[in-house]
Design an enzyme around this catalytic site. Structure first.
Site, mmCIF file in Angstrom:
data_model
loop_
_atom_site.group_PDB
_atom_site.id
_atom_site.type_symbol
_atom_site.label_atom_id
_atom_site.label_comp_id
_atom_site.label_asym_id
_atom_site.label_seq_id
_atom_site.Cartn_x
_atom_site.Cartn_y
_atom_site.Cartn_z
ATOM 1 N N GLY A 181 25.416 -16.306 -36.531
ATOM 2 C CA GLY A 181 26.395 -15.976 -35.484
ATOM 3 C C GLY A 181 27.186 -14.692 -35.679
ATOM 4 O O GLY A 181 27.546 -14.038 -34.711
ATOM 5 N N ASP A 224 35.732 -23.089 -35.959
ATOM 6 C CA ASP A 224 35.882 -24.252 -35.087
ATOM 7 C C ASP A 224 36.630 -25.339 -35.878
ATOM 8 O O ASP A 224 37.857 -25.321 -35.937
ATOM 9 C CB ASP A 224 34.473 -24.676 -34.644
ATOM 10 N N PHE A 264 32.615 -24.888 -25.455
ATOM 11 C CA PHE A 264 31.489 -24.260 -26.130
ATOM 12 C C PHE A 264 31.293 -22.834 -25.608
ATOM 13 O O PHE A 264 31.110 -22.604 -24.417
ATOM 14 C CB PHE A 264 30.210 -25.073 -25.973
ATOM 15 N N ASP A 269 25.433 -18.735 -30.200
ATOM 16 C CA ASP A 269 24.266 -19.331 -29.535
ATOM 17 C C ASP A 269 24.524 -20.743 -29.043
ATOM 18 O O ASP A 269 25.440 -21.427 -29.499
ATOM 19 C CB ASP A 269 23.095 -19.404 -30.516
ATOM 20 N N ARG A 307 22.458 -15.383 -27.787
ATOM 21 C CA ARG A 307 23.121 -14.522 -28.776
ATOM 22 C C ARG A 307 23.186 -13.069 -28.297
ATOM 23 O O ARG A 307 24.047 -12.295 -28.701
ATOM 24 C CB ARG A 307 22.366 -14.540 -30.108
HETATM 25 P P1 IMP Z 1 32.997 -25.089 -38.077
HETATM 26 O O1 IMP Z 1 32.383 -25.355 -39.397
HETATM 27 O O2 IMP Z 1 33.230 -26.345 -37.288
HETATM 28 O O3 IMP Z 1 34.251 -24.245 -38.152
HETATM 29 O O4 IMP Z 1 31.931 -24.346 -37.193
HETATM 30 C C1 IMP Z 1 31.680 -23.043 -37.380
HETATM 31 C C2 IMP Z 1 30.263 -22.667 -36.970
HETATM 32 O O5 IMP Z 1 29.767 -23.448 -35.868
HETATM 33 C C3 IMP Z 1 30.289 -21.245 -36.507
HETATM 34 O O6 IMP Z 1 29.804 -20.436 -37.538
HETATM 35 C C4 IMP Z 1 29.365 -21.227 -35.310
HETATM 36 O O7 IMP Z 1 28.091 -20.808 -35.706
HETATM 37 C C5 IMP Z 1 29.273 -22.640 -34.835
HETATM 38 N N1 IMP Z 1 30.099 -22.841 -33.617
HETATM 39 C C6 IMP Z 1 31.289 -23.464 -33.524
HETATM 40 N N2 IMP Z 1 31.758 -23.453 -32.265
HETATM 41 C C7 IMP Z 1 30.843 -22.790 -31.535
HETATM 42 C C8 IMP Z 1 30.771 -22.437 -30.132
HETATM 43 O O8 IMP Z 1 31.652 -22.716 -29.299
HETATM 44 N N3 IMP Z 1 29.659 -21.742 -29.770
HETATM 45 C C9 IMP Z 1 28.667 -21.400 -30.640
HETATM 46 N N4 IMP Z 1 28.698 -21.712 -31.935
HETATM 47 C C10 IMP Z 1 29.785 -22.402 -32.389
HETATM 48 MG MG MG Z 2 27.706 -19.459 -37.336
#
Ligand code: IMP
Ligand code: MG
Length: 170
Positions: free
Chosen positions: A38, A97, A146, A153, A159
């Site tokens: 990402g 996130d 999202f 993605d 992307r």
């Molecule tokens: P976390 O571990 O929950 O903080 O998630 C982080 C990872 O999830 C990021 O590196 C993103 O790749 C993916 N991610 C989280 N939210 C989104 C979103 O809304 N769209 C796309 N990818 C997301």
């Molecule tokens: Mg990511």
């Protein structure tokens, strides 16, 4: 899909972030660690806006998402810890996130004895992260929806979109 932030505004914000980062690290040995996949679009714009001499760029592949849901477990491919010794680390990520990805990665990085570790995230779902992870350099706050585009993605698609969008059904 509904547009969230357009290309022009993204460009503007990336320049502002680069100025903030330059001011914080000028003259210091800095290693930007880009989280794949990402982070690659944001990182490529950001590093080209940073006119710094002792700057290195490394990549790490981390995944936690399956479709639209965080899978709850984080998969991190091994990194060469020697690369980070005596350097300031700036992690470059597309979006924070739940903060789970970042928390796991920071734990791994700490073992490699860097001078400092900071986070630059293009987006943060602040309501969800809820203070667990402190983002030092932030592009924009994102809604708890999202988001796709600009490197982000949905099942590996979108992307390549130059702007950010909220997925319609969200
Ligand atoms: P976390 O571990 O929950 O903080 O998630 C982080 C990872 O999830 C990021 O590196 C993103 O790749 C993916 N991610 C989280 N939210 C989104 C979103 O809304 N769209 C796309 N990818 C997301
Ligand atoms: Mg990511």
């Amino acid at each position: 899909m509904k547009e969230f932030i357009d290309e022009k505004r993204i460009k503007q914000r990336v320049s502002e972030l680069a100025r903030e980062i330059y001011a914080a690290y000028q003259g210091m040995p800095l290693t930007c660690v880009v989280i794949l996949k990402g982070g690659f679009v944001f990182a490529s714009d950001l590093i080209r806006a940073l006119d710094m001499h002792d700057m290195e760029v490394e990549f790490v592949r981390i995944s936690s998402y399956k479709g639209r849901e965080s899978s709850g477990s984080v998969e991190i491919l091994p990194v060469d810890a020697d690369k980070f010794k005596n350097r300031h680390i700036l992690i470059i990520e597309d979006i924070v996130d739940t903060g789970l990805t970042m928390a796991s990665f920071i734990n791994i990085l700490k073992k490699s004895d860097p001078v400092s570790i900071k986070i630059c995230a293009f987006l943060e779902k602040r309501q969800i992260n809820n203070g667990r992870i402190k983002v030092n350099f932030l592009g924009f706050e994102a809604p708890s929806k999202f988001i796709v585009g600009y490197g982000l993605d949905y099942d590996e698609k979108y992307r390549n979109l130059p702007s950010l969008y909220v997925l319609e059904s969200d």
